[in-house]
Scaffold this motif. Structure first.
Motif, PDB file in Angstrom:
ATOM      1  N   ILE A   1       0.856  -1.183   0.000  1.00 15.57           N
ATOM      2  CA  ILE A   1       0.000   0.000   0.000  1.00 15.57           C
ATOM      3  C   ILE A   1       0.897   1.240   0.000  1.00 15.57           C
ATOM      4  CG2 ILE A   1      -1.696   1.296   1.340  1.00 15.57           C
ATOM      5  CD1 ILE A   1      -2.674  -1.363   2.464  1.00 15.57           C
ATOM      6  N   PRO A   2       0.602   2.303  -0.747  1.00 14.23           N
ATOM      7  CA  PRO A   2      -0.594   2.523  -1.559  1.00 14.23           C
ATOM      8  C   PRO A   2      -0.495   1.861  -2.927  1.00 14.23           C
ATOM      9  CG  PRO A   2       0.807   4.445  -1.661  1.00 14.23           C
ATOM     10  CD  PRO A   2       1.449   3.509  -0.684  1.00 14.23           C
ATOM     11  N   SER A   3      -1.592   1.867  -3.647  1.00 13.65           N
ATOM     12  CA  SER A   3      -1.656   1.274  -4.969  1.00 13.65           C
ATOM     13  C   SER A   3      -0.582   1.855  -5.873  1.00 13.65           C
ATOM     14  CB  SER A   3      -3.036   1.527  -5.591  1.00 13.65           C
ATOM     15  OG  SER A   3      -3.025   1.253  -6.978  1.00 13.65           O
ATOM     16  N   GLN A   4      -0.034   1.000  -6.718  1.00  8.65           N
ATOM     17  CA  GLN A   4       0.974   1.464  -7.676  1.00  8.65           C
ATOM     18  C   GLN A   4       0.368   2.339  -8.770  1.00  8.65           C
ATOM     19  OE1 GLN A   4       4.276   0.423  -6.727  1.00  8.65           O
ATOM     20  NE2 GLN A   4       2.895   0.021  -5.021  1.00  8.65           N
ATOM     21  N   LYS A   5      -0.960   2.434  -8.781  1.00  4.68           N
ATOM     22  CA  LYS A   5      -1.646   3.297  -9.741  1.00  4.68           C
ATOM     23  C   LYS A   5      -2.104   4.598  -9.080  1.00  4.68           C
ATOM     24  CE  LYS A   5      -3.248  -0.611 -12.515  1.00  4.68           C
ATOM     25  NZ  LYS A   5      -4.423  -1.321 -13.090  1.00  4.68           N
ATOM     26  N   SER A   6      -1.540   4.906  -7.928  1.00  6.91           N
ATOM     27  CA  SER A   6      -1.947   6.110  -7.198  1.00  6.91           C
ATOM     28  C   SER A   6      -1.659   7.361  -8.017  1.00  6.91           C
ATOM     29  CB  SER A   6      -1.191   6.192  -5.865  1.00  6.91           C
ATOM     30  OG  SER A   6      -1.478   5.083  -5.058  1.00  6.91           O
ATOM     31  N   ASP A   7      -2.469   8.388  -7.785  1.00  8.47           N
ATOM     32  CA  ASP A   7      -2.323   9.634  -8.535  1.00  8.47           C
ATOM     33  C   ASP A   7      -1.448  10.639  -7.785  1.00  8.47           C
ATOM     34  OD1 ASP A   7      -4.090  10.125  -6.499  1.00  8.47           O
ATOM     35  OD2 ASP A   7      -5.470  11.344  -7.700  1.00  8.47           O
ATOM     36  N   PHE A   8      -0.488  10.136  -7.022  1.00 11.99           N
ATOM     37  CA  PHE A   8       0.473  11.017  -6.365  1.00 11.99           C
ATOM     38  C   PHE A   8       1.830  10.332  -6.348  1.00 11.99           C
ATOM     39  CE2 PHE A   8      -1.580   8.515  -3.088  1.00 11.99           C
ATOM     40  CZ  PHE A   8      -0.543   8.073  -2.286  1.00 11.99           C
ATOM     41  N   PHE A   9       2.876  11.125  -6.155  1.00 10.61           N
ATOM     42  CA  PHE A   9       4.228  10.595  -6.179  1.00 10.61           C
ATOM     43  C   PHE A   9       4.529   9.808  -4.903  1.00 10.61           C
ATOM     44  CE2 PHE A   9       7.017  12.211  -9.614  1.00 10.61           C
ATOM     45  CZ  PHE A   9       6.045  12.843 -10.371  1.00 10.61           C
ATOM     46  N   ILE A  10       5.264   8.711  -5.049  1.00 10.73           N
ATOM     47  CA  ILE A  10       5.782   7.953  -3.918  1.00 10.73           C
ATOM     48  C   ILE A  10       7.263   8.311  -3.811  1.00 10.73           C
ATOM     49  CG2 ILE A  10       6.197   5.668  -2.952  1.00 10.73           C
ATOM     50  CD1 ILE A  10       3.735   4.705  -4.476  1.00 10.73           C
ATOM     51  N   PHE A  11       7.569   9.260  -2.928  1.00  6.96           N
ATOM     52  CA  PHE A  11       8.920   9.802  -2.810  1.00  6.96           C
ATOM     53  C   PHE A  11       9.804   8.813  -2.052  1.00  6.96           C
ATOM     54  CE2 PHE A  11       6.258  13.536  -3.388  1.00  6.96           C
ATOM     55  CZ  PHE A  11       7.004  14.309  -4.281  1.00  6.96           C
TER      56      PHE A  11
END
Length: 375
Positions: free
Chosen positions: A161-171
């Motif tokens: 989590i979160p989804s790899q299709k999230s609409d925000f950056f995973i810093f």
């Protein structure tokens, strides 16, 4: 770090006011210490799984924490951003290792999976970038210099989590503060405070906590203190168990927390042996009650409150999610100054400084939950 949460609506989301305290570079309480170790780290942009290979490379860069290798990716003109692994290294000097103390590292947030090594020994790890975690390093350290290595990976993983299709950056990176904490083997933990009954005339307080490695003849003293440092009430408990409840009932003339006057008390809990304090922890408390009435009206302390607010991501141009506590505080102050009394945090639990600021400034919080796993 420990939280006391006011839940305002039942769902996967919480509207809450959360109590935290961890600002100072070094905090000392009887029997324990908490030291910020953000300075003088090194970063290696390499996804090797081998500590030996990582240490043998010469491309380490000097950095301070918080840090992310995606700091500019959300604002530059190059498509995409790095989703891989990197390494962090710090030489930590511990002048004396006391046999009766526990030593641990507290990471406020590492995005998104991590493995921690001390002097070549794997001491633990964590999955999830938005919840803090502790790593016990007592058996891995020695007097003098100690080498800390942290492998961090924000690569694509559909199981995380979160989804790899999230609409925000995973810093990716160690995006929040890191602390060295020490405390005695017999110590207090897991302090949680609630206010089950509050009215304009009186209030009750309930606290639960754990006493680790409880010994004979230990006692507990709990003290409720107002914002000026004046003792409101105290009690001493004997013949205690490892899992403890503390109640303060029928408290009179309590000042209520609200968005215009965010009045905070402090509950201080001391672990005593022969009337000598060997450990102490504390928590901020706001007394208030709330409800949603039919058709959506919200009431705080019996008065209807129109919720006016905004939305906040944990990121800033130039640093990404690796924001300083001053930047977190400044965001909350701006939101308060524009006339808001409410903020939605997206899309995950944010830095402890955010909740501390909201608690002190008088902001209600909509806080999303994400899972995390220690490995």
């Amino acid at each position: 770090m420990k939280f006391s949460i006011s839940v305002l609506k039942k769902s996967l989301f919480l509207i809450c006011v959360i109590m935290v305290s961890c600002n100072a570079t070094t905090e000392k309480k009887q029997g324990r210490s908490k030291t910020n170790i953000n300075k003088e780290w090194q970063y290696l942009e390499n996804n090797t799984n081998s500590t030996a290979q990582a240490l043998a490379l010469a491309s380490w860069q000097d950095i301070n924490l918080p840090h992310t290798w995606n700091a500019l990716d959300a604002t530059d003109v190059t498509p995409g951003y790095r989703r891989s692994a990197g390494w962090y290294k710090k030489e930590l000097n511990i002048p004396t290792v006391a046999s009766n103390q526990i030593y641990q590292l507290y990471f406020e947030g590492v995005n998104i999976t991590s493995e921690v090594y001390v002097n070549g020994k794997n001491v633990g790890g964590h999955i999830g970038g938005y919840i803090g975690f502790n790593i016990d390093i007592t058996d891995a350290i020695s007097q003098g210099n100690n080498t800390i290595l942290v492998r961090v990976d924000n690569g694509n993983n559909p199981e995380v989590i979160p989804s790899q299709k999230s609409d925000f950056f995973i810093f990716g990176g160690i995006t929040r503060d890191v602390w060295l904490e020490t405390f005695p083997k017999e110590h207090l933990s897991n302090l949680k405070v609630s206010t089950p009954n509050v009215t304009n005339n009186n209030a009750n307080l309930l606290a639960t906590l754990t006493i680790n490695n409880l010994s004979d003849n230990s006692t507990i003293k709990a003290i409720l203190i107002d914002k000026n440092g004046t003792e409101i009430q105290s009690q001493k408990l004997e013949n205690i168990n490892s899992n403890l409840e503390i109640s303060f009932n029928d408290l009179k003339d309590i000042k209520l927390w609200d968005t215009d006057n965010p009045y905070l008390y402090t509950l201080k809990v001391q672990l005593l042996q022969n009337d000598t304090t060997i450990d102490e922890i504390s928590e901020s408390i706001g007394f208030r009650w709330f409800e949603f009435k039919d058709y959506g009206a919200f009431y705080l302390n019996g008065k209807r409150l129109l919720l006016r607010g905004t939305h906040r991501h944990e990121e800033h141009a130039g640093v990404g999610a690796a924001m300083s506590n001053a930047q977190h505080r400044a965001d909350m102050e701006l939101i308060k100054d524009m006339g808001a009394n409410f903020v939605r945090l997206a899309h995950y639990p944010q830095d402890p400084e955010v909740y501390k600021a909201c608690n002190e400034l008088g902001l209600l919080v909509w806080d999303e939950l994400h899972g995390a796993v220690e490995v």
